[in-house]
Design a protein around this motif. Structure first.
Motif, short mmCIF file in Angstrom:
data_model
loop_
_atom_site.label_atom_id
_atom_site.label_comp_id
_atom_site.label_asym_id
_atom_site.label_seq_id
_atom_site.Cartn_x
_atom_site.Cartn_y
_atom_site.Cartn_z
N ALA A 141 0.84 -1.20 0.00
CA ALA A 141 0.00 0.00 0.00
C ALA A 141 0.87 1.25 0.00
O ALA A 141 0.61 2.21 -0.72
N PHE A 142 1.93 1.21 0.78
CA PHE A 142 2.84 2.36 0.84
C PHE A 142 3.46 2.61 -0.53
O PHE A 142 3.54 3.75 -1.00
N GLU A 144 2.29 1.75 -3.48
CA GLU A 144 1.29 2.27 -4.42
C GLU A 144 1.06 3.76 -4.22
O GLU A 144 1.02 4.54 -5.16
N LYS A 145 0.93 4.12 -2.97
CA LYS A 145 0.67 5.51 -2.62
C LYS A 145 1.79 6.42 -3.13
O LYS A 145 1.58 7.56 -3.50
N ASN A 146 3.00 5.88 -3.14
CA ASN A 146 4.14 6.70 -3.51
C ASN A 146 4.64 6.46 -4.94
O ASN A 146 5.73 6.92 -5.30
#
Lengths: 210, 449
Positions: A141-142, A144-146
């Motif tokens: 998730a981290f 993807e977010k970045n």
């Protein structure tokens, strides 16, 4: 080593960064020599190794720069981010601190590497299942977010090491070859946006090493 | 996690790491992860210094050499009895260049580094530092991870939490408290590990202290933030190459090969793991006698002896592998020959007034009083990386970039001047020079300087 390694279509510089002890050098030796050495040594400054792979019938020479993870060394290692088209940002799935520091590493990359650098987040030591402290989903998730790609690897049992490097190199290749199709390089002029990538055809390259 | 929780976590981690070293291997049965602990295998061979090799030993010591060493030992023992006499001081130079007998290194190295005096003058200091480290050290995590990667091919260091690993851990933790400006910097484990092969823990601590702050060695400046001494010595190394081996320098420049890429262990750990251990010890003998100019001269000597081979290698990868890996496995010359060459290099450099880059500027020397406790801030206690670069770091980084650009520019100028005189067609200039020269004109660079 010693083979005709100098015949290639593309030369991509990729940096390996991340906290000390997360396994950067082990990933490198697993990928370039298919070795895992229990007698590994800490990296002082920067080291590098190369390996060529084939994508779409083209030979891509990956020049992979391994860096010391200790903060003191960043004054040296960050100078070698320039010209890199890819970065593997490595943390240890069993060491939470090495994951917490990922954001700081990203910032160092943004400050010192080329803007278009492709970054892959790599959770290494996936063999240490019983010691895991970062859930896969959280890191994913981290990433993807970045805007990073993400993979978990084990240099020790060699899980996913090959795909990690293959994926990032292929992705870089796609971007560069599309760019070339859009703006074919004219003669000897190097375009600033392709500058870090050595895109010379083989025949002219041979002339360099007379 | 809030700051309090992060601090508690760091304290807990430090405590856990320290406890393991205090308990030692024998009390950790079943608690050491197998991947942490390469098993000692009987079919390996161990050399006379204790290093384990997979195959046959490098550079066998011939029987007549052993006899010579036995003869030498007798002379050295005699000399030790009259250490401070003028006659000894006169002989010392010649004898040390011939090599200190291995069994006597423990004594001679201690003498050269003045360890006994330091230890007596600061009685209790080592224990005090160790106690402080247990309570306050912020370097424990890094030291712990490096201890288990130092000389793992050595029988004493190989096993996790072995006696030597524990000593190494303690010496480094204590020193990081003693000299808070340096703390612990990767590379220091290499120095301490060599010293611990010849000294007990407390002596090794004082020997390390001498290497860092005695002006003869002044390694302090190598390890502090921004590595000012490294920068100065690399520049000097480049000057020597330009003057004495310009072709080799061009060869390196052609492949974008900065000295940083092949020489860091030369400067940081005095050739440990870059030349065979027997030769490394000989260089250490001389370094302890004559100080930092030995490093400069040895760096020059290595390249001088191997210039021909290196000139044949047309790839950055191959060159670095040759200098760093091949020469560590097999230097290709007997140790005595290398030491004679080193001696000649020292004379040659002295004549050219290039034997030293000059005395260290004061910023390379300890600024704070050594051995005085300074409480670390919360950030370093927690162990997170600092978000932004300090001015010193920015300057050091700019220096590295500048060195690379200078080399690329010099090469470009050379090419231009050659194409003026020779009917060279540089339309197809090598990609290496192209990409680096394009690099050097990149405006992005200059904004950082």
């Amino acid at each position: 080593m010693g083979t005709r390694e100098d015949e290639y279509d593309y030369l991509f510089k990729v940096v390996l960064i991340g906290d000390s002890g997360v396994g950067k050098s082990s990933l490198l030796s697993r990928f370039t020599r298919n070795e895992f050495n229990l007698e590994s040594k800490s990296t002082i400054g920067v080291e590098f190794a190369t390996r060529s792979i084939e994508v779409d019938g083209k030979t891509i020479k990956a020049q992979i720069w391994d860096t010391a993870g200790q903060e003191r060394y960043r004054a040296i290692t960050s100078a070698y981010y320039r010209g890199a088209v890819g970065a593997l940002l490595v943390y240890d799935i069993a060491k939470h601190l090495s994951y917490e520091n990922v954001e700081r590493w990203l910032r160092e990359l943004r400050d010192h590497a080329d803007q278009n650098i492709l970054i892959m987040l790599v959770g290494n030591k996936s063999d240490l299942r019983h010691l895991r402290s970062i859930p896969t989903e959280e890191a994913k998730a981290f990433a993807e977010k970045n805007g990073l790609s993400f993979i978990e690897t084990s240099a020790l049992d060699s899980t996913n090491v090959e795909p990690a490097f293959q994926n990032i190199l292929t992705e870089i290749y796609r971007i560069v070859s599309q760019k070339q199709m859009r703006d074919p390089p004219e003669g000897d002029v190097i375009r600033a946006d392709v500058e870090p990538v050595d895109v010379r055809p083989q025949d002219s390259r041979k002339q360099c090493c007379q | 996690m809030n700051e309090e929780a992060l601090l508690a976590r760091a304290t807990e981690e430090r405590e856990r790491i320290f406890q393991r070293y205090e308990r030692g291997r024998d009390n950790l049965v079943g608690q050491i992860d197998p991947w942490e602990d390469p098993e000692f295998e009987d079919y390996h061979k161990t050399d006379r210094y204790g290093f384990i090799h997979d195959e046959r030993l490098p550079q066998k010591t011939a029987p007549q050499k052993v006899n010579i060493e036995v003869e030498r030992e007798k002379k050295w023992v005699k000399m030790l009895g009259t250490w401070d006499s003028p006659a000894t001081q006169e002989k010392l130079h010649r004898r040390i260049y011939k090599g200190i007998p291995n069994s006597l290194r423990i004594k001679i190295w201690g003498k050269l580094l003045d360890v006994a005096r330091l230890r007596a003058a600061h009685s209790g200091k080592y224990r005090e530092m160790l106690t402080l480290a247990r309570r306050w050290s912020t370097d424990v995590r890094q030291i712990d991870s490096d201890v288990n990667r130092q000389f793992r091919e050595h029988q004493f260091y190989r096993a996790r939490y072995s006696e030597k690993q524990c000593s190494l851990f303690h010496v480094l933790c204590a020193y990081a408290m003693y000299n808070a400006e340096v703390g612990y910097c990767q590379g220091m484990a290499g120095l301490a590990a060599v010293l611990l092969l010849y000294m007990d823990e407390e002596d090794a601590f004082w020997a390390l202290a001498a290497l860092l702050s005695n002006s003869k060695y002044a390694m302090h400046g190598l390890y502090i933030e921004g590595f000012p001494k490294l920068t100065r010595f690399l520049e000097h190394h480049d000057r020597i190459l330009t003057k004495f081996m310009p072709k080799l320098k061009q060869h390196f420049d052609k492949f974008g090969l900065d000295a940083i890429l092949y020489s860091l262990k030369w400067f940081f750990v005095c050739f440990v793991e870059r030349v065979p251990f027997s030769l490394c010890l000989r260089v250490w003998d001389i370094y302890l006698l004559d100080g930092e100019r030995v490093i400069t001269a040895m760096a020059y000597t290595i390249l001088k002896l191997h210039k021909k081979q290196i000139m044949k290698l047309n790839d950055m990868d191959l060159i670095v592998n040759y200098i760093q890996v091949k020469l560590h496995k097999d230097f290709g010359y007997p140790d005595d020959v290398v030491i004679s060459a080193l001696e000649r290099s020292m004379e040659e450099l002295k004549r050219a007034r290039l034997d030293t880059p000059g005395p260290p500027p004061s910023k390379e020397l300890p600024q704070r009083t050594l051995g005085v406790f300074v409480e670390p801030d919360n950030k370093s206690k927690i162990g997170q990386r600092a978000e932004t670069f300090s001015e010193t770091e920015k300057q050091a980084r700019a220096n590295v970039i500048l060195r690379r650009e200078k080399a690329a520019l010099e090469l470009q100028e050379l090419r231009v001047s050659q194409s003026d005189t020779v009917s060279g067609n540089w339309d197809h200039s090598p990609p290496t020079s192209r990409s680096t020269s394009a690099d050097s004109l990149d405006s992005h660079t200059w904004t950082h300087l």
